[in-house]
Scaffold this active site. Structure first.
Site, PDB file in Angstrom:
ATOM      1  CG  ASP A   1      -4.051 -27.214 -33.740  1.00 52.83           C
ATOM      2  OD1 ASP A   1      -4.863 -26.917 -34.634  1.00 52.83           O
ATOM      3  OD2 ASP A   1      -4.319 -27.142 -32.520  1.00 52.83           O
TER       4      ASP A   1
ATOM      5  CE1 TYR B   1      -5.566 -25.218 -26.912  1.00 53.64           C
ATOM      6  CE2 TYR B   1      -3.869 -25.637 -28.543  1.00 53.64           C
ATOM      7  CZ  TYR B   1      -5.155 -25.830 -28.090  1.00 53.64           C
ATOM      8  OH  TYR B   1      -6.012 -26.630 -28.786  1.00 53.64           O
TER       9      TYR B   1
ATOM     10  CE  LYS C   1      -7.356 -25.233 -32.352  1.00 52.36           C
ATOM     11  NZ  LYS C   1      -5.984 -25.313 -31.804  1.00 52.36           N
TER      12      LYS C   1
ATOM     13  CG  HIS D   1     -10.464 -22.807 -29.223  1.00 57.35           C
ATOM     14  ND1 HIS D   1      -9.265 -22.518 -28.620  1.00 57.35           N
ATOM     15  CD2 HIS D   1     -10.581 -24.155 -29.141  1.00 57.35           C
ATOM     16  CE1 HIS D   1      -8.697 -23.637 -28.196  1.00 57.35           C
ATOM     17  NE2 HIS D   1      -9.478 -24.639 -28.493  1.00 57.35           N
TER      18      HIS D   1
ATOM     19  CG  LEU E   1      -3.521 -40.851 -29.655  1.00 61.99           C
ATOM     20  CD1 LEU E   1      -2.065 -40.827 -29.224  1.00 61.99           C
ATOM     21  CD2 LEU E   1      -3.784 -42.018 -30.603  1.00 61.99           C
TER      22      LEU E   1
ATOM     23  CB  ILE F   1      -3.352 -32.198 -34.443  1.00 60.62           C
ATOM     24  CG1 ILE F   1      -4.789 -32.043 -33.902  1.00 60.62           C
ATOM     25  CG2 ILE F   1      -3.214 -31.508 -35.778  1.00 60.62           C
ATOM     26  CD1 ILE F   1      -5.157 -30.617 -33.539  1.00 60.62           C
TER      27      ILE F   1
ATOM     28  CE  LYS G   1       0.322 -32.742 -24.509  1.00 60.00           C
ATOM     29  NZ  LYS G   1      -0.439 -32.921 -23.270  1.00 60.00           N
ATOM     30  CB  SER G   2       3.957 -36.679 -27.440  1.00 61.20           C
ATOM     31  OG  SER G   2       4.827 -37.234 -26.475  1.00 61.20           O
ATOM     32  CB  VAL G   3       6.368 -32.825 -24.080  1.00 60.96           C
ATOM     33  CG1 VAL G   3       5.318 -31.743 -24.259  1.00 60.96           C
ATOM     34  CG2 VAL G   3       6.078 -33.665 -22.843  1.00 60.96           C
TER      35      VAL G   3
ATOM     36  NE  ARG H   1       4.647 -42.315 -24.583  1.00 57.58           N
ATOM     37  CZ  ARG H   1       4.068 -42.257 -23.391  1.00 57.58           C
ATOM     38  NH1 ARG H   1       3.442 -41.140 -23.016  1.00 57.58           N
ATOM     39  NH2 ARG H   1       4.119 -43.290 -22.582  1.00 57.58           N
TER      40      ARG H   1
END
Length: 274
Positions: free
Chosen positions: A45, A50, A75, A108, A190, A228, A230-232, A236
């Site tokens: 996503d 972004y 979006k 969006h 989260l 969805i 998110k982490s980099v 994780r």
């Protein structure tokens, strides 16, 4: 690892758990998406605003995963709303993503002060009729925005992606979505980590020997939502997809339900025009 799918109201199937790239810099996005695809995610996503669609696009061909196995969402941003400008924005997103077809395209934000989302939706209807996108939907739409859109449209939104987590359960929006057969998709599932220190979440996580994030994601999934995270961070990214080996009881689900407290982390859709 097999991720369950949601059947959308137009018959398209979408993985229930995906990977978000909000706030990931473009130069970090390619590696993060590549890591997510290696971990088993197949739904990605992104969004024009972004600034990392190109980063997503670089990761996809190098993954070796067939296009038919991937589900890519983007979006249209508020400044590109309107019929003609939405069509132009879609072309630009598709080019950056290096794709010939998008799986999902969303408005969006409703941006009510602009009052362009009906014209924007007509553009999305054209795109889906031409087969350039498989499913269309909205993001951050309140019930009033949804009702107005549905009354003026031929195509029902497949998804409404909204901020939703234990501290902001957006129940009126979720109920409106359900009444129209629109899937609810949770962004910031989260709460940017804010709910992971709640004693109830910590206690349940301890009992299963998993992380608080895994408990919250499992809570979302068992209630039928698309989610969805998110982490980099590679560990994780892997942890967030490893949520199919346990199941929360009704009492545990209720304990997380009880954390609702209007804990919004983003702007309110009635007020945000970006």
């Amino acid at each position: 690892m097999s991720i369950p799918s949601i059947s959308l109201n137009n018959g398209v199937t979408m993985p229930q758990l995906g990977f978000g790239v909000f706030q990931v810099p473009d130069d970090e996005t390619t590696a993060a998406v590549a890591e997510a695809l290696r971990a088993g995610y197949r739904s990605i996503d992104t969004a024009a605003v972004y600034g990392n669609e190109a980063g997503v696009g670089r990761a996809l061909p190098d993954s070796g995963i067939g296009r038919d196995e991937l589900f890519i969402t983007s979006k249209v941003w508020n400044s590109d709303q309107g019929y003609d400008s939405t069509l132009r924005a879609f072309d630009e997103s598709l080019s950056k993503l290096r794709l010939e077809q998008l799986d999902m395209y969303l408005i969006h934000w409703p941006a009510p002060a602009q009052d362009l989302y009906l014209d924007t939706w007509r553009a999305l209807e054209r795109l889906v009729s031409e087969g350039r996108v498989r499913a269309i939907g909205v993001s951050n739409f309140e019930p009033a925005h949804l009702e107005r859109l549905i009354a003026a449209s031929d195509v029902l939104p497949a998804v409404n992606q909204v901020e939703l987590h234990p501290a902001l359960q957006n129940r009126a929006v979720a109920a409106a979505n359900a009444a129209h057969g629109i899937a609810t998709e949770a962004w910031s599932p989260l709460a940017q980590g804010a709910v992971l220190r709640d004693p109830a979440v910590l206690a349940i996580a301890h009992s299963y020997g998993v992380s608080p994030a895994q408990i919250v994601l499992r809570w979302h999934l068992q209630q039928g939502r698309i989610v969805i995270p998110k982490s980099v961070t590679a560990s994780r990214i892997a942890e967030n997809i490893d949520v199919f080996g346990f199941e929360l009881s009704n009492d545990e689900l209720a304990a997380v339900d009880a954390l609702d407290r209007d804990g919004r982390t983003g702007p309110h859709p009635d007020e945000f025009n970006g």
